[in-house]
Motif scaffolding. Sequence first.
Motif, PDB file in Angstrom:
ATOM      1  N   TYR A   1       4.181  65.426 -14.647  1.00  0.00           N
ATOM      2  CA  TYR A   1       3.289  65.278 -15.072  1.00  0.00           C
ATOM      3  C   TYR A   1       3.390  63.686 -15.099  1.00  0.00           C
ATOM      4  O   TYR A   1       2.854  62.644 -16.427  1.00  0.00           O
ATOM      5  CB  TYR A   1       1.946  65.024 -15.687  1.00  0.00           C
ATOM      6  CG  TYR A   1       1.097  66.435 -15.458  1.00  0.00           C
ATOM      7  CD1 TYR A   1       0.406  66.334 -14.058  1.00  0.00           C
ATOM      8  CD2 TYR A   1       1.748  67.925 -14.921  1.00  0.00           C
ATOM      9  CE1 TYR A   1      -0.718  67.158 -13.459  1.00  0.00           C
ATOM     10  CE2 TYR A   1       1.066  69.030 -14.407  1.00  0.00           C
ATOM     11  CZ  TYR A   1      -0.374  68.104 -13.818  1.00  0.00           C
ATOM     12  OH  TYR A   1      -0.718  69.089 -12.665  1.00  0.00           O
ATOM     13  N   GLY A   2       5.056  62.892 -15.274  1.00  0.00           N
ATOM     14  CA  GLY A   2       5.164  62.202 -15.716  1.00  0.00           C
ATOM     15  C   GLY A   2       5.799  61.884 -17.411  1.00  0.00           C
ATOM     16  O   GLY A   2       5.569  61.009 -17.134  1.00  0.00           O
TER      17      GLY A   2
ATOM     18  N   ASN B   1      -9.599  54.461 -10.457  1.00  0.00           N
ATOM     19  CA  ASN B   1      -7.806  53.412  -9.899  1.00  0.00           C
ATOM     20  C   ASN B   1      -6.942  54.348 -10.875  1.00  0.00           C
ATOM     21  O   ASN B   1      -6.418  54.070 -12.027  1.00  0.00           O
ATOM     22  CB  ASN B   1      -8.111  52.427 -10.576  1.00  0.00           C
ATOM     23  CG  ASN B   1      -6.864  51.827 -10.086  1.00  0.00           C
ATOM     24  OD1 ASN B   1      -5.444  52.717  -9.368  1.00  0.00           O
ATOM     25  ND2 ASN B   1      -6.645  50.806  -9.631  1.00  0.00           N
ATOM     26  N   VAL B   2      -6.668  55.980 -10.363  1.00  0.00           N
ATOM     27  CA  VAL B   2      -6.051  57.105 -11.259  1.00  0.00           C
ATOM     28  C   VAL B   2      -4.928  56.041 -11.592  1.00  0.00           C
ATOM     29  O   VAL B   2      -4.414  56.187 -12.856  1.00  0.00           O
ATOM     30  CB  VAL B   2      -6.282  58.877 -10.504  1.00  0.00           C
ATOM     31  CG1 VAL B   2      -5.032  59.285 -11.420  1.00  0.00           C
ATOM     32  CG2 VAL B   2      -7.229  58.719 -10.300  1.00  0.00           C
ATOM     33  N   VAL B   3      -4.638  55.139 -10.635  1.00  0.00           N
ATOM     34  CA  VAL B   3      -2.658  54.536 -10.829  1.00  0.00           C
ATOM     35  C   VAL B   3      -3.155  53.672 -11.511  1.00  0.00           C
ATOM     36  O   VAL B   3      -2.069  53.687 -12.472  1.00  0.00           O
ATOM     37  CB  VAL B   3      -2.195  54.689  -9.639  1.00  0.00           C
ATOM     38  CG1 VAL B   3      -0.948  53.591 -10.022  1.00  0.00           C
ATOM     39  CG2 VAL B   3      -1.705  55.368  -8.461  1.00  0.00           C
ATOM     40  N   GLY B   4      -4.405  53.016 -11.745  1.00  0.00           N
ATOM     41  CA  GLY B   4      -4.317  52.076 -12.929  1.00  0.00           C
ATOM     42  C   GLY B   4      -4.489  53.055 -13.715  1.00  0.00           C
ATOM     43  O   GLY B   4      -3.769  51.964 -15.218  1.00  0.00           O
TER      44      GLY B   4
ATOM     45  N   ALA C   1      -2.152  51.752 -17.349  1.00  0.00           N
ATOM     46  CA  ALA C   1      -2.365  51.478 -18.577  1.00  0.00           C
ATOM     47  C   ALA C   1      -2.138  52.587 -19.454  1.00  0.00           C
ATOM     48  O   ALA C   1      -1.889  51.430 -20.865  1.00  0.00           O
ATOM     49  CB  ALA C   1      -3.731  50.950 -18.235  1.00  0.00           C
ATOM     50  N   LEU C   2      -2.429  53.431 -19.727  1.00  0.00           N
ATOM     51  CA  LEU C   2      -1.794  54.294 -20.523  1.00  0.00           C
ATOM     52  C   LEU C   2      -0.364  54.580 -21.068  1.00  0.00           C
ATOM     53  O   LEU C   2       0.079  54.689 -21.982  1.00  0.00           O
ATOM     54  CB  LEU C   2      -2.036  55.439 -20.356  1.00  0.00           C
ATOM     55  CG  LEU C   2      -4.057  56.376 -20.095  1.00  0.00           C
ATOM     56  CD1 LEU C   2      -3.861  57.496 -19.790  1.00  0.00           C
ATOM     57  CD2 LEU C   2      -4.168  56.155 -21.698  1.00  0.00           C
TER      58      LEU C   2
ATOM     59  N   SER D   1       0.065  60.485  -7.939  1.00  0.00           N
ATOM     60  CA  SER D   1      -0.658  59.267  -8.625  1.00  0.00           C
ATOM     61  C   SER D   1       0.554  59.116  -9.807  1.00  0.00           C
ATOM     62  O   SER D   1       1.186  57.619 -10.121  1.00  0.00           O
ATOM     63  CB  SER D   1      -1.877  59.095  -9.725  1.00  0.00           C
ATOM     64  OG  SER D   1      -2.706  59.183  -8.874  1.00  0.00           O
ATOM     65  N   VAL D   2       0.844  59.805 -10.646  1.00  0.00           N
ATOM     66  CA  VAL D   2       1.840  59.984 -11.233  1.00  0.00           C
ATOM     67  C   VAL D   2       3.275  58.673 -11.204  1.00  0.00           C
ATOM     68  O   VAL D   2       4.395  58.555 -11.799  1.00  0.00           O
ATOM     69  CB  VAL D   2       2.392  61.081 -11.939  1.00  0.00           C
ATOM     70  CG1 VAL D   2       2.835  61.672 -11.999  1.00  0.00           C
ATOM     71  CG2 VAL D   2       2.493  60.481 -14.338  1.00  0.00           C
TER      72      VAL D   2
END
Length: 304
Positions: A38-39, A258-261, A265-266, A300-301
Amino acid sequence: MADYQVSRRSFLQGTALAVGASVLGIPQSLPAADEDPYGGFRMGLQSYSLRAFKLDEALQHTRTLGVGYWEAYPGHIRLNTLPAHISEHKAKLKEAGVSLIAYGVLGFDENETKAREAFDFAQAMELKSISANPKKSAATFDLLDKLVEEYGIPIAIHNHGPGHIYDKVDDVLEMVKDRHPKIGACVDTGHYIRSDEDPVEVIEKLGPRVFGVHLKDAKTIRDPEEIERLSKELPKNRANQLKREGKIFTILGEGELNVVGCLRALRELQYDNCLSLEYEENADNPLSDIEVCLKTVRESVTKV
């Protein structure tokens, strides 16, 4: 449930969890210390996702799903400051290998005794934030200003979609303006989609005041015939939501989020609180759907 969830679910639910975790792609245990799918995010669950299960079983399922963090809802861990209660639940969490770092959603008003009980509980459980639905009053926020300063524990205002007091991000921003830096938001991405707001923009607007995230997806259904068909298949509350709003919650990655977005942003905010997947559908048998959601986060991560 809706047809758009059937293709993945029918495959995943075909094998019992106890014997089929490897078929489902569910990790048998939490990742090793040198592995991080989870990066760097503290990937966890809002335990409401497992509300059909009692605490011990919900913790076991969390472990099987391969995540190690929780935002607990009061149905799993009751708000109680008695030392025996605190010790019992901290021991259960430790045994399960699950870190409780957030809790909620709790209401707050001008009642300082009640508010202090929540903060005492949070302090005893070593929480990083309290997800909250505070009354929109100066007296309530004056009290929260005092308590977040005293305890050092942030309040994260949870949006809850159309018709609620924190519908839009501006509802949150209006109340946190000029308030203590530890009064901020728990961004429920699915509810913001219901409110026709872009969760990525919401995160960017809130900036360092993001103290919690409920990662949830939703999609818009515009075709009247599809709305009518789905309304016959869905639970009554979801059918009513669909007819009112033209929107429905869905598996992460199958809706408009937009999961990647959001993750990007987080990451730019160096967000280090719980990234809480909250999957509200299919309450009695959610595990396969939750694993698909978690797979979406893992994929996505890598793009962030």
